[in-house]
Design a protein around this motif. Structure first.
Motif: not given
Lengths: 531, 490
Positions: B172-173, B176-177, B167-170
Motif C-alpha cells: 500500500x505504502x 501510494x508513493x 495488499x501488505x502495508x508495504x
C-alpha cells in the motif's frame, strides 16, 4: 496440428511465461511477453490455433486461472541474518563512535590538561571568553549544520552528488559569511555596552570563528558516513595541542590556536575530498538545474530551527548559571563569568551521554531496519494490530531506556566516586569534587539520561520526517528550561540553573514520548507519509 | 508537445523524431512539456527557435512538486499550503480520488469519467497544495479502502480467499508513493495552445486530456512503441511486490486508455502498433499512421572502404535487441564464410546483459570477428562500411536504424517484429524472430550474390525515397496539425 499438439504447445509456452513472470496480472501482460518471445499473429494461428497473439494470451490466462501452471512465488527480499548480539554490538559501536570525539577530548583534558579548545588550567577570564565563543558558535551554526546534513543527504540518496556538493558548499559559504558577519553586531554591542574587555572579546571572537568553522566542517564530514573520521580529526588536533604545549612550550591559547587550525583545515579538506570523489565517480561536471532558493530555504527551514534550538537547549543552563551572581559572593566581574565547578560537574555528567549513545543508536537502527520487514508481513486490514504492536514496542523501548539510564547513572556515579576518592588530587589538582560539582553532576546526569531517552524519540520521529513535531517539543522544553533555570539560579543558587536543565529535559522526555506514542498509534499512515 | 523521459533530455528514437519534427516545422510555435525523471538532467539537444516555452515536470529528485515549475511563484505555493486543512482534503479531494481509483482498478475503465476526474484534481490544485493533500491521512484512508475493495473484487472473481488478495502495508505504502509521483503532472500549468501533441499514451498525455476538457484543445497522440506494452514488459521483471505491480499496471492501462479516448487523432508510427490501440478502445476512425522518415541526403549511399565482408547492426546492447541471436548467427555463418566480420554499434543499455553477450561471444569463439558495445556518432559511415545490415530484435516499433540503412542503399535482414515488415518487405529479408538458422541462411545468400545484394540495396533506397523521407513524415504531422486546428476553428 492436432488438438493434443496444440494443447501441449499451449502448455509449454504458458509454463515458460509463468516461470518468467510469476503471477501474470492479465492477458495484456501475457501478450507483451508473447511478443518479445518473437511470436507473431501468424505464429499464434499456425502453432497454437488462436486467432492472434491477444487470443493466445487470453487462452494462457484462462489456463493459468484454472491452475494449469505451477508457480514459484518468490517471497519478499530475504533479510540478512544477523544475531542480536552482533547487531547490538555493531549499533553500539556506531553510536559510541559519534560520542567518541567528546570522550577523547575529555580524556585528554583530564590526563594532559589540554583540549582542542580550552584547558584545565585556564584562568577564569579566558575560560569565560572561550565559553562564550563556544556557545555562540554552537547556537549560531546549529541550524546551518542541520541544513547541510539534511539537504546533502537528500541529494546523495538520489545519487545527485554534484548537486549535493554544490548545494552544501553553497550553504557552507553562506553560513561562514553569516558567522563572520555577526561579528559586526557583536562588536557594536561591545562598543556600546562594554560587555567584555577587548582582550576577552578578541579571544571570544577567535574561538567563535574557529569553532563555527569546525561545526560546519563536521556537518560536511558527516555526509561521508564514516564516523571514525571525527575521532581521527579530533585526535590529530589534540596531538597538536599537547605537542605544542608540552614539547614546544606554547601557551594554552597558542596550543589551542594550532589545534583548531589543524582540525579546521583537515576536516574541510577531508570533506571536500569526499564530495569531490563522489562527483568524480558519478561523472557529472556541471550543475543543471539549481533548486529555487525560496524552496530550498522553506524546505530546510524547520530543520534549521530544530538544529538551532537543539543546540541552544543544551547550553541554556550554563548561560543562566554563569550570568547569575547568587551564591557567588553576589558579584560578577563581567555580565558573564565562567564557574569552574559548575562546568566540571557538567563535563563529568557527559559520561552518561557517552554510555547511552550506543543504546540510543541501537534502538533507532532496530526501529528503522525492522519497520519495512514488518510492513511486508502485515496485511492492510491488520493495520490496527500493526499499530498496536508498535505502540507496545514504543513502551518497551522506554523501559529498556529507563533500565539503561539507571545503569548509566550507577556507572557514572561510580566513576565520580572513584575520581573523588582517588583521582582528584592527581588528575585534577585543586579540584574538589563536592558541593557544587557534586550537585551539578547528579542533576546533569539525571538530565542527560532524560535527554538521551528523549533523543531516542526524536530520532524515531525524524526518521519518519516529523521534524515539525520535534520542533514543537524542543521549543516547549526550552521554555521550561529557561523559566525554571532562571528562577532557581536567581532566587536560590546559581548552580541550580541545572534544575532548569532537569525540568527541561523531563518535559522534553514526556512530550516526545507522548508525541511518539501518538505517531505509533497511526504508524501505518505516518510511515507512508514520511517521504 | 508533451514527452515522457525522452526529448530533449535523452537520446533515442523518440527524441530524434521530436527534434526532426520541431525543426521541420519552423512555422509552428511549440510549448514543450517534458516529464523527466529528475530536474537535474542535462539537455541532449539544442532547442530550435520555434520552441517558445518549456514547462519541465520532474517526478523525482524534488522536495516540492512545483519546485521546478517556475510559473508557480513561491508565495502561491506557501498560501496553498496554509489553506489545505484535512477538512478540505476530505470534502474536495477524497471523492475525486475514490472515482479515480475505481476507474484505475476496473477492467472496463470509464475513460471519459477518468479524464474528468483528472480535470477535477487539476482544478483542485489551483487552490490547494499537492504535497499536503497527498500526504494527508484522508488520502491514505481513501487509498486503503479503495485497494481493499479492489482486493475483495479480485477474490470474488478468482474464487480465492479475500486475505490472499489483500495488499501488505508495504504494498500500500509503495503504491501510494508511486501514485504521488505520477500525479505530480497535475501541478503543471496547462497552456492554452491551438492543439496538443502527446508523444506517448502515457502520463505525459494528461495535460493534453485536461487541455481538451478545459479549453476544447484538439489532441494528437503519437505512439512510437506502445507505452502500455513496454511498461508491462518492464514491470514483469519484478517478481516481488505483486500487489504494487498490479496496481501500477492498472494505473498505466487506465491512463493509456484515457489517452486513446480523448485523442482526436491517434498517429502511431507504424500499422503494427494499432493492434494494441484498437484492443484498448481506440476508434479505428481516429487512427492515421504517420511513418518515421529520414533525411535521404544525409543518409545516402557512398563508397564502401576496402575490407573483408562486413555485417553491421546498429542496436543498443539490450535483451530486446536479442544480441544472442546475432552472435549465434555469426557463429553459424562462420562455418561457411570464415572471413566475414561483424560489428554491433550501440551503447550498453543493460550491463548485465552485455556481460552475458561477451561471455557468449567468447564461448562461440567469435572474439576476433565480432565487435560490440561501442557507440558511433558517424552512423552513415558505419552503414557505408558494411555489406549487410542485420537486425535481430524481438521487439521494435518502426526502427530508425532500418530505414537509415535502407536510405544508405544497404540490404537489410531483419526479424519480423513491430513495423519492420512495413518498411523492409519487398526490398529486404524478413526472418522469424530468434530463428538463427534463418538469419544465417539469409546472410549467406546475400554474401554469395553480389548482384542481389546491390539490387536489394537500390530497391531499399528507392522505398525510402518513395515512402520514408523526413519530409514526408513531417508533412504528415503538418497536415494533421492543420486538420486539427481547422477543426477547432470550425
Amino acid at each position: 496440428m492436432t488438438s493434443l499438439a496444440v494443447e501441449t504447445a499451449l502448455h509449454e509456452i504458458g509454463s515458460k511465461i509463468i516461470a518468467k513472470i510469476s503471477i501474470p496480472k492479465d492477458q495484456w501482460e501475457v501478450a507483451a511477453q508473447l511478443e518479445v518471445m518473437g511470436l507473431r499473429d501468424e505464429d499464434a494461428q499456425t502453432e497454437f490455433g488462436c486467432h492472434d497473439i491477444f487470443d493466445l494470451a487470453r487462452r494462457i490466462m484462462w489456463m493459468f486461472n484454472e491452475g494449469a501452471f505451477p508457480i514459484a512465488l518468490e517471497k519478499h527480499y530475504p533479510s540478512k541474518k544477523e544475531s542480536f548480539l552482533s547487531r547490538w554490538f555493531r549499533h553500539y559501536l556506531n553510536g559510541l563512535m559519534l560520542s567518541l570525539p567528546t570522550a577523547v577530548q575529555a580524556a585528554t583534558m583530564l590526563v594532559w590538561g589540554y583540549g582542542v579548545w580550552g584547558a584545565i588550567e585556564l584562568d577564569a577570564r579566558n575560560s569565560t571568553a572561550i565559553a562564550l565563543g563556544f556557545f555562540a558558535s554552537y547556537a549560531i551554526t546549529g541550524g546551518f549544520c542541520q541544513t547541510i546534513v539534511r539537504r546533502g543527504l537528500f541529494y546523495i540518496y538520489q545519487e545527485e552528488d554534484y548537486l549535493a556538493r554544490s548545494t552544501v558548499l553553497r550553504i557552507w559559504w553562506i553560513s561562514v559569511a553569516i558567522v563572520a558577519g555577526l561579528l559586526i553586531p557583536f562588536l557594536l554591542f561591545n562598543l556600546l555596552y562594554e560587555f567584555l574587555p577587548w582582550d576577552m572579546f578578541g579571544v571570544m571572537c577567535f574561538y567563535y570563528i574557529a569553532l563555527s568553522i569546525l561545526w560546519l566542517n563536521f556537518s560536511l564530514m558527516y555526509l561521508a558516513r564514516k564516523s571514525y573520521l571525527f575521532v581521527v580529526v579530533i585526535a590529530a588536533g589534540l596531538l597538536v595541542a599537547v605537542f605544542a604545549a608540552e614539547v614546544l612550550g606554547a601557551t594554552v591559547m597558542q596550543a589551542n590556536g594550532a589545534a583548531l587550525f589543524i582540525v579546521d583545515v583537515a576536516s574541510f579538506f577531508i570533506s571536500a575530498a569526499n564530495l569531490a570523489r563522489r562527483v568524480e565517480k558519478r561523472g557529472v561536471t556541471r550543475l543543471i538545474t539549481p533548486p529555487r532558493l525560496t524552496i530550498l530555504v522553506y524546505s530546510t527551514s524547520l530543520f534549521f530551527f530544530y538544529g538551532a534550538l537543539y543546540n541552544i537547549f543544551l547550553f541554556t543552563d550554563r548561560l543562566l548559571a554563569w550570568t547569575s551572581a547568587k551564591g557567588r559572593g553576589d558579584y560578577l566581574p563581567y555580565p558573564i563569568w565562567v564557574d569552574g565547578p559548575y562546568e566540571l560537574g557538567m563535563d563529568l555528567a557527559l559520561l552518561n551521554i557517552i554510555l547511552l549513545m550506543g543504546v540510543v543508536e541501537h534502538i533507532t537502527q532496530r526501529f528503522s531496519e525492522g519497520l519495512i520487514a514488518n510492513q511486508k508481513s502485515v496485511r492492510s486490514t491488520s493495520s490496527d494490530e500493526f499499530n498496536r504492536r508498535y505502540g507496545r514496542y514504543h513502551w518497551n523501548r522506554m523501559i529498556v531506556l529507563a533500565i539503561a539510564g539507571i545503569v548509566s547513572l550507577l556507572l557514572s556515579g561510580l566513576v565520580f566516586y572513584l575520581l573523588r576518592r582517588f583521582g582528584s588530587s592527581e588528575v585534577m589538582p585543586g579540584r574538589n569534587l563536592s558541593g557544587v560539582v557534586r550537585n551539578v553532576f547528579w542533576l546533569a546526569s539525571i538530565s542527560y539520561v532524560f535527554f538521551m531517552a528523549a533523543l531516542s524519540n526524536v530520532l524515531i520521529l525524524l526518521s519518519l520526517s516529523r521534524v515539525n513535531l520535534v520542533l514543537r517539543v524542543v521549543s516547549a522544553s526550552i521554555v521550561v528550561n529557561v523559566i525554571v533555570g532562571f528562577v532557581c539560579s536567581r532566587s536560590i543558587h546559581y548552580s541550580l540553573s541545572a534544575v532548569g536543565l532537569l525540568a527541561g529535559t523531563f518535559v522534553f522526555l514526556v512530550l516526545s514520548t507522548l508525541v511518539t506514542n501518538r505517531v505509533m498509534s497511526r504508524l501505518d499512515y505516518y510511515y507512508y507519509s514520511a517521504y | 508537445m508533451t514527452s515522457e523521459g525522452t526529448y530533449p533530455f535523452a537520446l533515442g528514437g523518440v527524441s530524434t523524431w521530436c527534434d526532426a519534427l520541431l525543426r521541420g516545422t519552423p512555422e509552428i510555435r511549440y510549448t514543450l512539456l517534458p516529464l523527466m525523471m529528475n530536474p537535474h538532467i542535462d539537455f541532449k539537444y539544442d532547442l530550435p527557435d520555434n520552441v517558445r516555452r518549456m514547462i519541465n515536470v520532474p517526478l523525482w529528485g524534488i522536495e516540492e512538486p512545483a519546485e521546478f515549475i517556475k510559473e508557480i511563484p513561491f508565495s502561491k505555493l506557501y498560501t496553498q499550503k496554509r489553506s489545505t486543512p484535512e477538512s478540505v482534503v476530505a470534502e474536495k479531494f477524497a471523492p475525486l480520488l475514490s472515482v479515480f481509483l475505481n476507474n484505475v482498478n476496473r477492467d472496463d475503465t470509464d475513460a471519459e469519467e477518468l479524464g474528468r476526474t483528472l480535470l477535477g484534481m487539476e482544478q483542485y490544485l489551483h487552490s490547494y497544495d499537492y504535497n499536503t493533500t497527498m500526504k494527508s491521512v484522508t488520502v491514505w484512508n481513501v487509498f486503503k479502502e479503495g485497494m481493499e475493495s479492489y482486493s475483495r473484487n479480485i477474490a470474488d472473481r478468482a474464487g480465492t480467499h479475500f486475505d490472499q488478495e489483500l495488499p501488505s502495508l508495504f504494498d500500500l505504502t509503495e503504491s501510494l508513493r508511486w501514485l504521488y509521483r505520477f500525479l505530480i503532472i497535475l501541478n503543471a500549468p496547462v497552456p492554452k495552445t491551438s492543439i496538443t501533441h502527446s508523444t506517448a499514451a502515457a502520463f505525459c498525455g494528461i495535460p493534453c486530456i485536461i487541455a481538451k476538457l478545459k479549453y476544447g484543445t484538439p489532441m494528437l497522440l503519437t505512439e512510437h512503441g506502445v507505452y502500455m506494452r513496454e511498461q508491462n514488459l518492464f514491470l514483469s521483471r519484478f517478481r516481488r511486490l505483486l500487489f504494487s505491480k498490479r496496481f501500477l499496471m492498472n494505473l498505466i492501462t487506465a491512463i493509456s486508455r484515457a489517452n486513446y479516448w480523448f485523442a482526436d487523432v491517434v498517429a502511431p508510427v507504424c500499422r503494427y502498433n494499432t493492434r494494441w490501440e484498437l484492443a484498448h478502445g481506440t476508434a479505428p476512425s481516429k487512427i492515421e499512421v504517420v511513418y518515421n522518415g529520414v533525411d535521404p541526403v544525409a543518409f545516402s549511399p557512398g563508397p564502401r572502404p576496402p575490407g573483408p565482408p562486413h555485417v553491421v547492426a546498429t542496436a543498443r546492447i539490450d535483451p530486446l535487441k536479442d544480441i544472442e541471436t546475432f552472435l549465434r548467427m555469426a557463429a553459424a555463418v562462420r562455418t561457411t564464410h570464415p572471413t566475414v566480420k561483424y560489428t554491433i554499434f550501440g551503447s550498453i543499455a543493460d550491463p548485465v546483459y552485455y556481460k552475458l553477450c561477451v561471455a557468449l561471444r567468447t564461448e562461440l569463439d567469435l572474439d576476433d570477428i565480432v565487435a560490440m558495445g561501442s557507440h558511433t556518432d558517424d552512423v552513415v559511415s558505419a552503414y557505408r562500411a558494411s555489406d549487410i545490415i542485420a537486425l535481430t530484435s524481438v521487439s521494435e516499433a518502426f526502427p530508425y536504424s532500418v530505414i537509415e540503412a535502407m536510405a544508405c542503399g544497404k540490404p537489410v535482414i531483419a526479424s519480423d517484429v513491430g513495423g519492420v515488415r512495413e518498411a523492409v518487405e519487398g526490398c529486404g529479408i524478413i526472418i522469424k524472430p530468434r530463428d538463427v538458422e534463418g538469419f544465417a541462411a539469409a546472410i549467406r545468400s546475400l554474401l554469395d550474390d553480389d548482384a542481389r545484394r546491390q539490387s536489394m540495396g537500390d530497391c531499399a533506397r528507392q522505398v525510402v525515397l518513395d515512402r520514408f523521407t523526413l519530409e514526408k513524415s513531417v508533412d504528415g504531422y503538418r497536415r494533421l496539425y492543420q486538420k486539427l486546428a481547422k477543426g477547432r476553428a470550425a
